[in-house]
Motif scaffolding. Structure first.
Motif: not given
Length: 584
Positions: A313, A317, A333, A362, A364, A465
């Motif tokens: 996520g 962003d 997401w 993506f 969470d 990640w």
């Protein structure tokens, strides 16, 4: 008038479990240096399959790294060969369990005792009083510096048997009558008992991949793959990509990994080949190692025929902010994306006949990390209720739930030893509740990619990640030193390969791939536990040395010496898992 709940489109939920272990094989000794492949196989991989088998309506994605597939197959062949009297077991711990005569060397016996103490005490020792007594006495001997010959052969046998019983999956302990008998016996295990336990282990190892293949054949599981040896593809393709999310990073001396694009393609192609051989199908999706993505990586995956890829996520962003697409209240997401301008993706027509659009999903981080770090101390029913409630709240916030894809992506093996009964109550309850939910639909990434309209993503900021950066694998002194050692070995490879016979070249390419694994870099850094850092420092140098020897080149002197600071940390869950966010 509100729309009846039954008429609302369901929000899609994808549970993606990543199964992965690096190569623990020591080419110099012919043994596996660490036993984690077979221990996780008989505990976590079999349990995760059993939970999916028990709920026919459940759906999930299970991702395998090819080096894990190969090691599972090798362990299966080892045990079968040993039981037939045709092959030596190549794992010292498994060999000690199986062979009638225990090692008499004090160092070997001490190492076996120490290995049997590497276990989650709360979850895998305390529930078994007989095992608990053995562990407490072993620890007393360790603390007081007593010789291990203080421990009798029968004590060592019972300790080894109990260690393996504790590492079996909860579904195995509940269902296998041989295991239930051994649990009731508690002590005084015989050669016959040990052989029977080895037969159980062999059956589990020999059947686990086939169980997932059957689940995939029935449409209940989507199997996906990681590039062959779990390398961080963006760093192979361009070391400088680490600056995109971390501009001030101190990079290694090597400015680029020469031939990295070619090596990245090799890992992708070899990974697909290994996967197809094991499961009889071509993977539609790819979890690139550690969710490591860049524009070049996604282009490579699209060219290789993948329909989807996934990352963390924080990567999304960072990318939305860089493209000025950020909106604070947007459930960002929980959608599919395509990268504008990438081959086969939106911006290049999105209808390229050779490369269909690559859908990007993506993670969470909050939901995934709750499973990894929070729920293990909750009652199983409460944890399931909390997670399902959070999923319902996400669905409520989506303007169009039918386009929502809520992605829970996490380690499928290391979390469960922190749960009661290896996560049995949490996982079985979660699958049942989600499978019957009126507003949430369990699905897979391939199915979601076929059923939703992806959003265009104007930019992609390279990252993983973990925190949205590559800081776990590069940028710290020991990690950078490891990259420079790898770059030096790659240059030796490039010089030597033209003169090698084809079969030797093939071995050298595979060994170089092992050296390019992300796992070595994960464990370097003084925030990690000293013992694990020491093991991975040693094994990394062993793998590099093996590469030089295959090439017929004298290894450099520095491979004879440890190069890490040995580690001083005590990270949460032992460091095998990380939070997705730096403030997690």
């Amino acid at each position: 008038m509100s729309t009846p709940e039954a008429e609302l489109p369901k929000a899609r939920v994808v549970l993606c479990w990543h199964m992965h272990q690096p190569s623990y094989f020591n080419p110099g000794t012919g043994d596996y240096q660490l036993p984690w492949v077979y221990l996780h196989a008989i505990k976590d991989y079999v349990d995760m399959a059993a939970h999916l088998e028990a709920v026919p309506e459940a759906r999930a994605v299970v991702n395998f790294s090819p080096t894990l597939i190969e090691q599972i197959e090798d362990y299966s062949a080892q045990v079968a060969g040993f039981l037939a009297g045709e092959r030596r077991l190549q794992d010292p711990l498994l060999r000690a369990l199986a062979e009638p005569v225990l090692p008499d060397d004090e160092c070997e016996r001490r190492h076996l005792v120490q290995q049997c103490l590497r276990v989650n005490h709360r979850r895998l020792v305390e529930p078994f009083p007989a095992f608990h007594r053995l562990v407490e006495l072993s620890r007393w001997v360790e603390r007081h510096g007593q010789h291990v010959d203080y421990l009798s052969d029968q004590f060592m046998v019972d300790l080894l048997v109990w260690y393996h019983l504790a590492w079996l999956g909860e579904t195995v302990r509940r269902r296998d009558p041989r295991v239930r008998r051994l649990l009731r016996q508690e002590a005084a295990y015989t050669i016959h008992d040990r052989r029977e336990l080895l037969e159980v282990i062999g059956e589990l190892m020999g059947g686990v991949l086939e169980r997932y293949r059957r689940l995939a054949d029935s449409g209940r599981v989507e199997l996906s793959v990681t590039p062959y040896a779990h390398p961080i593809l963006p760093l192979l393709q361009d070391v400088q990509s680490a600056r995109e999310a971390w501009p001030e990073i101190q990079l290694p001396l090597l400015e680029r990994y020469f031939g990295g694009e070619e090596r990245a393609r090799w890992h992708v192609e070899r990974g697909i080949e290994t996967f197809e051989k094991a499961f009889g199908r071509r993977p539609e999706g790819c979890w690139p190692a550690e969710g490591g993505v860049s524009r070049a990586t996604l282009e490579l995956l699209a060219e290789s025929g993948f329909r989807w890829a996934a990352s963390g996520g924080a990567v999304l962003d960072n990318s939305l902010r860089a493209a000025d697409q950020w909106a604070e209240d947007d459930p960002r997401w929980h959608r599919a994306y395509t990268l504008a301008g990438a081959d086969g993706a939106a911006g290049n027509g999105g209808a390229n006949a050779h490369h269909p659009p690559l859908h990007c999903f993506f993670r969470d981080d909050g939901l995934s990390d709750a499973i990894g770090f929070e729920y293990s101390d909750w009652h199983g029913d409460d944890a399931v209720a909390n997670l399902v409630n959070r999923l319902e709240e996400i669905a409520d916030r989506c303007a169009d739930p039918g386009q929502a894809v809520i992605s829970i992506i996490m380690d499928g093996e290391n979390a469960w030893e922190h749960y009661p009964a290896n996560g049995y109550f949490f996982l079985s309850g979660l699958y049942r509740q989600l499978a019957d939910h009126p507003r949430l639909e369990m699905t897979t990434f391939a199915a979601a990619a076929a059923g939703v309209e992806p959003r265009p993503l104007e930019r992609l900021v390279a990252g993983s990640w973990v925190y949205g950066t590559f800081s776990t694998w590069i940028g710290e002194a020991d990690k950078n030193r490891a990259w420079d050692m790898l770059g030096e070995a790659k240059q030796a490879f490039d010089r030597a390969v033209p003169g090698l016979k084809p079969e030797v070249q093939w071995r050298a390419e595979a060994q170089l791939a092992i050296c390019e694994s992300s796992d070595w870099f994960w464990w370097f850094g003084d925030y990690n536990p000293a013992g694990v850092v020491r093991e991975f420092d040693h094994l990394y140098r062993v793998q590099l040395t093996a590469l030089y020897e295959i090439l017929g080149v004298e290894p450099p002197e520095h491979l004879s010496h440890a190069f890490t600071h040995r580690g001083k940390g005590s990270p949460e869950k032992g460091g095998v898992m990380r939070h997705g966010r730096a403030d997690g």
